[in-house]
Design a protein around this motif. Structure first.
Motif, PDB file in Angstrom:
ATOM      1  N   ARG A 114       0.830  -1.210   0.000  1.00  0.00           N
ATOM      2  CA  ARG A 114       0.000   0.000   0.000  1.00  0.00           C
ATOM      3  C   ARG A 114       0.862   1.256   0.000  1.00  0.00           C
ATOM      4  O   ARG A 114       0.603   2.205  -0.750  1.00  0.00           O
ATOM      5  CB  ARG A 114      -0.899   0.002   1.240  1.00  0.00           C
ATOM      6  CG  ARG A 114      -2.367   0.000   0.956  1.00  0.00           C
ATOM      7  CD  ARG A 114      -3.224   0.168   2.187  1.00  0.00           C
ATOM      8  NE  ARG A 114      -2.720  -0.365   3.437  1.00  0.00           N
ATOM      9  CZ  ARG A 114      -2.877  -1.618   3.848  1.00  0.00           C
ATOM     10  NH1 ARG A 114      -3.521  -2.492   3.096  1.00  0.00           N
ATOM     11  NH2 ARG A 114      -2.396  -2.015   5.001  1.00  0.00           N
ATOM     12  N   ASN A 115       1.896   1.277   0.856  1.00  0.00           N
ATOM     13  CA  ASN A 115       2.775   2.448   0.934  1.00  0.00           C
ATOM     14  C   ASN A 115       3.526   2.668  -0.364  1.00  0.00           C
ATOM     15  O   ASN A 115       3.711   3.811  -0.798  1.00  0.00           O
ATOM     16  CB  ASN A 115       3.757   2.302   2.096  1.00  0.00           C
ATOM     17  CG  ASN A 115       3.078   2.459   3.438  1.00  0.00           C
ATOM     18  OD1 ASN A 115       1.993   3.029   3.544  1.00  0.00           O
ATOM     19  ND2 ASN A 115       3.702   1.929   4.482  1.00  0.00           N
ATOM     20  N   ARG A 116       3.971   1.590  -1.006  1.00  0.00           N
ATOM     21  CA  ARG A 116       4.674   1.728  -2.282  1.00  0.00           C
ATOM     22  C   ARG A 116       3.757   2.363  -3.333  1.00  0.00           C
ATOM     23  O   ARG A 116       4.161   3.270  -4.047  1.00  0.00           O
ATOM     24  CB  ARG A 116       5.187   0.373  -2.753  1.00  0.00           C
ATOM     25  CG  ARG A 116       5.975   0.468  -4.066  1.00  0.00           C
ATOM     26  CD  ARG A 116       6.607  -0.833  -4.439  1.00  0.00           C
ATOM     27  NE  ARG A 116       5.610  -1.840  -4.772  1.00  0.00           N
ATOM     28  CZ  ARG A 116       5.916  -3.069  -5.161  1.00  0.00           C
ATOM     29  NH1 ARG A 116       7.188  -3.444  -5.253  1.00  0.00           N
ATOM     30  NH2 ARG A 116       4.973  -3.933  -5.450  1.00  0.00           N
ATOM     31  N   GLU A 117       2.512   1.907  -3.407  1.00  0.00           N
ATOM     32  CA  GLU A 117       1.547   2.477  -4.362  1.00  0.00           C
ATOM     33  C   GLU A 117       1.274   3.941  -4.061  1.00  0.00           C
ATOM     34  O   GLU A 117       1.252   4.778  -4.969  1.00  0.00           O
ATOM     35  CB  GLU A 117       0.221   1.707  -4.298  1.00  0.00           C
ATOM     36  CG  GLU A 117       0.182   0.488  -5.169  1.00  0.00           C
ATOM     37  CD  GLU A 117      -1.200  -0.168  -5.143  1.00  0.00           C
ATOM     38  OE1 GLU A 117      -2.212   0.563  -5.190  1.00  0.00           O
ATOM     39  OE2 GLU A 117      -1.237  -1.399  -5.069  1.00  0.00           O
ATOM     40  N   ARG A 118       1.031   4.249  -2.799  1.00  0.00           N
ATOM     41  CA  ARG A 118       0.726   5.628  -2.405  1.00  0.00           C
ATOM     42  C   ARG A 118       1.879   6.569  -2.736  1.00  0.00           C
ATOM     43  O   ARG A 118       1.679   7.666  -3.268  1.00  0.00           O
ATOM     44  CB  ARG A 118       0.420   5.675  -0.911  1.00  0.00           C
ATOM     45  CG  ARG A 118      -0.263   6.968  -0.486  1.00  0.00           C
ATOM     46  CD  ARG A 118      -0.559   6.986   0.994  1.00  0.00           C
ATOM     47  NE  ARG A 118       0.620   7.531   1.656  1.00  0.00           N
ATOM     48  CZ  ARG A 118       1.197   7.018   2.732  1.00  0.00           C
ATOM     49  NH1 ARG A 118       0.738   5.936   3.286  1.00  0.00           N
ATOM     50  NH2 ARG A 118       2.245   7.584   3.261  1.00  0.00           N
ATOM     51  N   LEU A 119       3.107   6.145  -2.452  1.00  0.00           N
ATOM     52  CA  LEU A 119       4.263   7.000  -2.720  1.00  0.00           C
ATOM     53  C   LEU A 119       4.545   7.137  -4.217  1.00  0.00           C
ATOM     54  O   LEU A 119       5.006   8.189  -4.669  1.00  0.00           O
ATOM     55  CB  LEU A 119       5.491   6.468  -1.986  1.00  0.00           C
ATOM     56  CG  LEU A 119       5.465   6.771  -0.485  1.00  0.00           C
ATOM     57  CD1 LEU A 119       6.432   5.875   0.260  1.00  0.00           C
ATOM     58  CD2 LEU A 119       5.791   8.237  -0.241  1.00  0.00           C
ATOM     59  N   ALA A 120       4.269   6.098  -4.980  1.00  0.00           N
ATOM     60  CA  ALA A 120       4.460   6.187  -6.439  1.00  0.00           C
ATOM     61  C   ALA A 120       3.538   7.245  -7.038  1.00  0.00           C
ATOM     62  O   ALA A 120       3.907   7.931  -8.003  1.00  0.00           O
ATOM     63  CB  ALA A 120       4.201   4.829  -7.083  1.00  0.00           C
ATOM     64  N   ALA A 121       2.353   7.421  -6.465  1.00  0.00           N
ATOM     65  CA  ALA A 121       1.386   8.395  -6.977  1.00  0.00           C
ATOM     66  C   ALA A 121       1.586   9.795  -6.390  1.00  0.00           C
ATOM     67  O   ALA A 121       1.013  10.765  -6.887  1.00  0.00           O
ATOM     68  CB  ALA A 121      -0.032   7.908  -6.672  1.00  0.00           C
ATOM     69  N   PHE A 122       2.401   9.900  -5.345  1.00  0.00           N
ATOM     70  CA  PHE A 122       2.605  11.189  -4.676  1.00  0.00           C
ATOM     71  C   PHE A 122       3.559  12.063  -5.491  1.00  0.00           C
ATOM     72  O   PHE A 122       4.655  11.638  -5.838  1.00  0.00           O
ATOM     73  CB  PHE A 122       3.170  10.944  -3.272  1.00  0.00           C
ATOM     74  CG  PHE A 122       3.190  12.163  -2.402  1.00  0.00           C
ATOM     75  CD1 PHE A 122       2.016  12.687  -1.904  1.00  0.00           C
ATOM     76  CD2 PHE A 122       4.393  12.779  -2.088  1.00  0.00           C
ATOM     77  CE1 PHE A 122       2.028  13.808  -1.093  1.00  0.00           C
ATOM     78  CE2 PHE A 122       4.419  13.897  -1.281  1.00  0.00           C
ATOM     79  CZ  PHE A 122       3.232  14.422  -0.778  1.00  0.00           C
ATOM     80  N   VAL A 123       3.149  13.303  -5.787  1.00  0.00           N
ATOM     81  CA  VAL A 123       3.951  14.157  -6.671  1.00  0.00           C
ATOM     82  C   VAL A 123       4.655  15.313  -5.961  1.00  0.00           C
ATOM     83  O   VAL A 123       5.566  15.913  -6.524  1.00  0.00           O
ATOM     84  CB  VAL A 123       3.087  14.733  -7.835  1.00  0.00           C
ATOM     85  CG1 VAL A 123       2.633  13.617  -8.760  1.00  0.00           C
ATOM     86  CG2 VAL A 123       1.907  15.519  -7.309  1.00  0.00           C
ATOM     87  N   ASN A 124       4.271  15.637  -4.741  1.00  0.00           N
ATOM     88  CA  ASN A 124       4.838  16.803  -4.056  1.00  0.00           C
ATOM     89  C   ASN A 124       5.996  16.452  -3.134  1.00  0.00           C
ATOM     90  O   ASN A 124       6.012  16.834  -1.971  1.00  0.00           O
ATOM     91  CB  ASN A 124       3.742  17.523  -3.262  1.00  0.00           C
ATOM     92  CG  ASN A 124       2.717  18.152  -4.168  1.00  0.00           C
ATOM     93  OD1 ASN A 124       3.049  18.602  -5.256  1.00  0.00           O
ATOM     94  ND2 ASN A 124       1.474  18.174  -3.738  1.00  0.00           N
ATOM     95  N   ALA A 125       6.975  15.728  -3.671  1.00  0.00           N
ATOM     96  CA  ALA A 125       8.165  15.379  -2.886  1.00  0.00           C
ATOM     97  C   ALA A 125       9.369  15.277  -3.808  1.00  0.00           C
ATOM     98  O   ALA A 125       9.244  14.915  -4.985  1.00  0.00           O
ATOM     99  CB  ALA A 125       7.960  14.056  -2.157  1.00  0.00           C
ATOM    100  N   ASP A 126      10.519  15.616  -3.259  1.00  0.00           N
ATOM    101  CA  ASP A 126      11.753  15.455  -4.025  1.00  0.00           C
ATOM    102  C   ASP A 126      12.009  13.967  -4.248  1.00  0.00           C
ATOM    103  O   ASP A 126      11.639  13.137  -3.407  1.00  0.00           O
ATOM    104  CB  ASP A 126      12.933  16.067  -3.270  1.00  0.00           C
ATOM    105  CG  ASP A 126      12.854  17.587  -3.185  1.00  0.00           C
ATOM    106  OD1 ASP A 126      12.171  18.198  -4.045  1.00  0.00           O
ATOM    107  OD2 ASP A 126      13.469  18.157  -2.255  1.00  0.00           O
ATOM    108  N   PRO A 127      12.690  13.638  -5.348  1.00  0.00           N
ATOM    109  CA  PRO A 127      12.962  12.219  -5.637  1.00  0.00           C
ATOM    110  C   PRO A 127      13.687  11.488  -4.499  1.00  0.00           C
ATOM    111  O   PRO A 127      13.374  10.342  -4.210  1.00  0.00           O
ATOM    112  CB  PRO A 127      13.817  12.271  -6.900  1.00  0.00           C
ATOM    113  CG  PRO A 127      13.424  13.554  -7.571  1.00  0.00           C
ATOM    114  CD  PRO A 127      13.122  14.504  -6.445  1.00  0.00           C
TER     115      PRO A 127
END
Length: 200
Positions: free
Chosen positions: A116-129
Motif C-alpha cells: 500500500r505504501n509503495r503504491e501511495r508513494l508512487a502516486a505522490f507528486v509533491n516530494a523530491d525524488p
C-alpha cells in the motif's frame, strides 16, 4: 503430505475465552510454535529449537527482545529493550531476526502495508525524488516479507489436519499472552486469521 481440505482446513481460529492461561499450557504452546521458527531467509531453524525454547520461556530475558513480527537478538537493541535498532527496524534484512508461525498475521499485515505504501508513494507528486526513494519500501524488503509469508504458509500446508489444529490452538495462546507494547513503529493490527492464502 497432509490430509483434509487443504488451505481451508487451517481456517480461522478464536482466542481462548479465559484470559488466564496456565503456565504449563502456555509453555506447551510456546514449544509448539517455536518448532515452526524461521530466519530472515525463510529457513526453518527447528534444529535450534531447544536453545530458542529456553530463551523464549525466560521471556527472552537473555539475548533477545520481541519486535513487531518476530524476535531480535542484536545486542544493543536487546540492551535497550527493543528501542535501539541499528537498521531502523528493517528486521527482515537483519541476521539477528527470527519469526515463527504465531507472527504470520503480523507478517501478512506488514506485507499489505508495504505494498500500500509503495503504491501511495508512487502516486505522490509533491516530494523530491530522494525523499520518495527513502520513504518507498524497497523491492528487496517486499520480496523478503513475501517469501517469509509464503514459507510459513507452505509449512502449514504440509502439516496434517491434527498438527494444524494443534498449531492453531498454540498460536492463539501465544498471541493472547504476548501483549505487544513495544514503543516502536506500529503496524496495523491484523485479524487473527491464519488461512494460508497465496500472495501474488
Amino acid at each position: 503430505m497432509h490430509h483434509g481440505s487443504g488451505p481451508q482446513a487451517f481456517g480461522q481460529f478464536q482466542y481462548p475465552t479465559s484470559p488466564l492461561v496456565g503456565e504449563k499450557r502456555r509453555r506447551e504452546a510456546v514449544e509448539r510454535v517455536t518448532t515452526m521458527q524461521f530466519d530472515r531467509h525463510g529457513t526453518r531453524v527447528w534444529r535450534q529449537a531447544k536453545t530458542l525454547l529456553d530463551s523464549e520461556h525466560a521471556r527472552r530475558a537473555i539475548g533477545s527482545v520481541q519486535v513487531p513480527y518476530g524476535t531480535c537478538t542484536e545486542p544493543s537493541n536487546v540492551a535497550a529493550g527493543g528501542h535501539d535498532c541499528p537498521v531502523r527496524f528493517r528486521c527482515v534484512g537483519c541476521g539477528h531476526f527470527r519469526t515463527d508461525v504465531s507472527y504470520l498475521p503480523d507478517l501478512e499485515a506488514y506485507l499489505a502495508d508495504l505494498l500500500r505504501n509503495r503504491e501511495r508513494l508512487a502516486a505522490f507528486v509533491n516530494a523530491d525524488p530522494w525523499a520518495k526513494a527513502e520513504a518507498t519500501p524497497s523491492d528487496d524488503e517486499i520480496a523478503r516479507v513475501r517469501r517469509l509469508v509464503q514459507r510459513v504458509r507452505q509449512d502449514l500446508d504440509d502439516l496434517t489436519d491434527e498438527d494444524r489444529a494443534q498449531i492453531r490452538e498454540a498460536v492463539a495462546l501465544v498471541r493472547r499472552s504476548r501483549g505487544v507494547s513495544l514503543g516502536m513503529p506500529r503496524i496495523r493490527q491484523p485479524l487473527p486469521d491464519l488461512r494460508p492464502e497465496r500472495t501474488g
